[in-house]
Design a protein around this motif. Structure first.
Motif, PDB file in Angstrom:
ATOM      1  N   TRP A 160       0.786  -1.264   0.056  1.00  0.00           N
ATOM      2  CA  TRP A 160      -0.044  -0.172  -0.052  1.00  0.00           C
ATOM      3  C   TRP A 160       0.742   1.443  -0.035  1.00  0.00           C
ATOM      4  CZ3 TRP A 160      -5.681   0.265   0.346  1.00  0.00           C
ATOM      5  CH2 TRP A 160      -6.221  -1.084   0.524  1.00  0.00           C
ATOM      6  N   ARG A 161       0.081   2.398  -0.294  1.00  0.00           N
ATOM      7  CA  ARG A 161       0.868   3.589  -0.651  1.00  0.00           C
ATOM      8  C   ARG A 161       1.573   4.008   0.921  1.00  0.00           C
ATOM      9  NH1 ARG A 161       0.207   8.511  -3.677  1.00  0.00           N
ATOM     10  NH2 ARG A 161       2.016  10.009  -2.927  1.00  0.00           N
ATOM     11  N   TRP A 162       0.687   3.745   1.861  1.00  0.00           N
ATOM     12  CA  TRP A 162       1.201   4.308   3.078  1.00  0.00           C
ATOM     13  C   TRP A 162       2.749   3.589   3.499  1.00  0.00           C
ATOM     14  CZ3 TRP A 162       2.031   0.533   6.954  1.00  0.00           C
ATOM     15  CH2 TRP A 162       1.523  -0.399   6.933  1.00  0.00           C
ATOM     16  N   GLU A 165       5.661   5.045   1.291  1.00  0.00           N
ATOM     17  CA  GLU A 165       6.422   6.289   1.736  1.00  0.00           C
ATOM     18  C   GLU A 165       7.045   6.163   2.768  1.00  0.00           C
ATOM     19  OE1 GLU A 165       2.628   8.559   2.426  1.00  0.00           O
ATOM     20  OE2 GLU A 165       2.492   9.116   0.498  1.00  0.00           O
ATOM     21  N   CYS A 170       8.510   8.095  -3.212  1.00  0.00           N
ATOM     22  CA  CYS A 170       7.224   8.196  -3.611  1.00  0.00           C
ATOM     23  C   CYS A 170       7.172   9.602  -4.625  1.00  0.00           C
ATOM     24  CB  CYS A 170       6.142   7.923  -2.968  1.00  0.00           C
ATOM     25  SG  CYS A 170       5.919   6.326  -2.162  1.00  0.00           S
ATOM     26  N   GLU A 175       0.179   8.682  -7.814  1.00  0.00           N
ATOM     27  CA  GLU A 175      -1.139   8.411  -7.515  1.00  0.00           C
ATOM     28  C   GLU A 175      -1.722   6.910  -7.348  1.00  0.00           C
ATOM     29  OE1 GLU A 175      -3.826  10.120 -10.381  1.00  0.00           O
ATOM     30  OE2 GLU A 175      -3.122  12.411  -9.715  1.00  0.00           O
ATOM     31  N   HIS A 177      -3.558   3.799  -4.424  1.00  0.00           N
ATOM     32  CA  HIS A 177      -3.482   3.360  -3.222  1.00  0.00           C
ATOM     33  C   HIS A 177      -2.558   2.264  -2.797  1.00  0.00           C
ATOM     34  CE1 HIS A 177      -6.620   0.702  -5.118  1.00  0.00           C
ATOM     35  NE2 HIS A 177      -6.317  -0.216  -4.102  1.00  0.00           N
ATOM     36  N   ASN A 178      -2.050   1.570  -3.994  1.00  0.00           N
ATOM     37  CA  ASN A 178      -1.108   0.514  -4.080  1.00  0.00           C
ATOM     38  C   ASN A 178      -0.241   0.431  -5.009  1.00  0.00           C
ATOM     39  OD1 ASN A 178      -2.465  -0.927  -5.750  1.00  0.00           O
ATOM     40  ND2 ASN A 178      -3.658  -2.035  -4.326  1.00  0.00           N
ATOM     41  N   VAL A 179       0.621  -0.194  -5.232  1.00  0.00           N
ATOM     42  CA  VAL A 179       1.709   0.130  -6.355  1.00  0.00           C
ATOM     43  C   VAL A 179       1.069  -0.690  -7.713  1.00  0.00           C
ATOM     44  CG1 VAL A 179       3.700  -0.320  -4.950  1.00  0.00           C
ATOM     45  CG2 VAL A 179       2.756  -2.600  -5.966  1.00  0.00           C
ATOM     46  N   SER A 182      -0.948   2.276  -9.049  1.00  0.00           N
ATOM     47  CA  SER A 182      -0.160   3.373  -9.745  1.00  0.00           C
ATOM     48  C   SER A 182       0.596   2.890 -10.934  1.00  0.00           C
ATOM     49  CB  SER A 182       1.109   3.615  -8.654  1.00  0.00           C
ATOM     50  OG  SER A 182       0.596   3.992  -7.678  1.00  0.00           O
TER      51      SER A 182
END
Length: 474
Positions: A160-162, A165, A170, A175, A177-179, A182
């Protein structure tokens, strides 16, 4: 064109699923067509057992505060350069799993990006599944390098994006929520491994919550059907089977059937209906349908069943227990054995693939190559490769069912069993499957069109069809 394949697998060095077949075969074909194609993959701990690797790296790099090395060798039986990403996190003798899986494959992607920026710059980077999904994001700032992102299995979407980061860079414009999300947005072209799967993932039933995004980018989404290595998987020359044959001598398969029954401890009877299953033992592959109907099928027929594969412990246990209830009629082998899989394709009368979803599927194509009639659910790549048997018009290559229901699967099994009694018609059905052209050349032509499109090159038109291969009518 200069093309770099970046992937977690490449057959025969590291193969878990269909991705390994693609990355192990497609670069060879593209290189034979005159393109400079190279492969970038992790340096797993078991690779020195399979090929010679120089002791000194060709390049050192840094990513995510980690120092890594890149070693250069060749894909087996080819002149395709193979770059191995060397880092201690990949030293364990495994491809996937482990608590650090997301971290180490993000590091691998970052390393591949650094490699292309600083050592060998391709025109196109062909990325495969979530393990390489950050590359299209990073390459957005390098407009002279285009990216193709191939989805082999949408069910696995990566970190996930969190989490990203916290461990890597990143970009501000990123944009998703996951790779996976994106990569779909930033890749110049998105492909899947069959045309039908490309359509299905734009629906809620198959989209794994990304159906809206995939529909939005449908203009750059396409499906290219996988192929198989028709030289390696050739029943006329395969050294792993007892009796070689081709479409014109398909009756010689009987010797392979008897040898398989003897090898696996089944009752030796060349006339019995022998069913095979070569698969990962996971929910996706329809194992719950097999569990629900196979007791009934074996109880009321004299058929035999062979299962080969590994996967979830629950399904492995279920296959073991079922085999214990049918000694001499069912054999379960919970392992990966390439040679045994070939003997199953060459000895079984039919191969079952009741998949819940199937991006492409390789087993059904290999089965038909060996004259083993597939029984499949019509989903994904199975729709594009297996067609209803129509004995009246002498058309079709297998048996299919539509709904994911036990009785529909059982009905298809019984239909195949009844058809098996008519030997002349069954032989023609086998031959139609063996005459199918599943060579990688067809897929390579489609990918060349995609590469030219993203590079803005003129369409070269469709080349002439591949030359005829032994035992196959093209």
């Amino acid at each position: 064109m200069r093309i770099l394949f970046v992937a977690a697998e490449a057959s025969p060095l590291a193969k878990v699923g269909g991705m390994g077949d693609v990355v192990g075969a497609l670069p060879k074909v593209l290189r034979a067509m005159g393109h400079d194609v190279r492969v970038f993959m992790p340096y797993y701990g078991f690779l020195p057992d399979k090929l010679e690797i120089p002791s000194e790296p060709i390049w050192w790099g840094t990513a995510m505060y980690q120092k890594f090395a890149v070693y250069e060798t060749r894909l087996p039986k080819s002149d395709v350069p193979l770059y191995l990403f060397g880092h201690p996190s990949f030293m364990p003798r495994r491809v996937y799993y482990g608590e650090d899986e997301e971290w180490r494959f993000t590091l691998f992607s970052n390393g591949a990006a650094e490699f292309t920026w600083n050592y060998w710059k391709p025109n196109v980077i062909h990325c495969h599944d979530w393990h390489t999904a950050m590359i299209p994001v990073w390459m957005n700032e390098t407009p002279d390098v285009k990216t193709i992102f191939t989805i082999h299995n949408l069910a696995y979407q990566g970190p996930w994006r969190w989490f990203l980061e916290r461990i890597t860079w990143c970009p501000w414009y990123m944009e998703g929520h996951n790779v996976m999300a994106s990569a779909v947005q930033f890749a110049d072209e998105v492909t899947t491994v069959s045309p039908t799967y490309a359509e299905q993932i734009q629906t809620a039933a198959y989209g794994e919550t990304l159906e809206g995004l995939l529909s939005f980018v449908s203009g750059k989404l396409s499906g290219v059907l996988n192929g198989i290595d028709v030289e390696s998987y050739n029943p006329e020359t395969d050294r792993f089977i007892v009796e070689n044959y081709n479409a014109d001598t398909v009756e010689r398969r009987k010797a392979n059937k008897v040898a398989l029954q003897e090898e696996l401890g089944l009752v030796v009877d060349s006339g019995v209906f022998l069913v095979g299953m070569v698969s990962r033992l996971v929910e996706q592959k329809g194992l719950d349908l097999v569990i629900q109907i196979m007791d009934q099928f074996l109880s009321y027929t004299d058929a035999q069943l062979v299962v080969l594969g590994t996967g979830d412990r629950y399904y492995e246990t279920q296959m073991w227990q079922m085999a214990s209830r049918y000694p001499g009629r069912m054999s379960s082998h919970i392992l990966f054995n390439e040679a045994l899989s070939r003997r199953i394709y060459s000895g079984c009368d039919t191969l079952i693939m009741p998949s819940r979803f199937e991006p492409c599927g390789i087993s059904q194509m290999l089965a038909m190559r060996y004259g083993c009639v597939p029984i499949v659910r019509r989903t994904g790549g199975l729709v594009d490769t297996v067609f209803y048997n129509d004995p009246m018009n002498e058309a079709g290559t297998g048996y299919c069912f539509d709904r994911y229901e036990p009785m529909d699967f059982l009905t298809a099994m019984i239909r195949a069993l009844e058809a098996y009694r008519y030997k002349d018609q069954w032989r023609k059905l086998q031959q139609r499957g063996m005459w199918q052209n599943f060579s990688w050349e067809k897929s390579a032509y489609e990918y060349i069109k995609i590469y030219n499109r993203v590079l803005g090159n003129p369409d070269e038109g469709k080349p002439t069809e591949p030359s005829q291969t032994s035992g196959v009518k093209v």
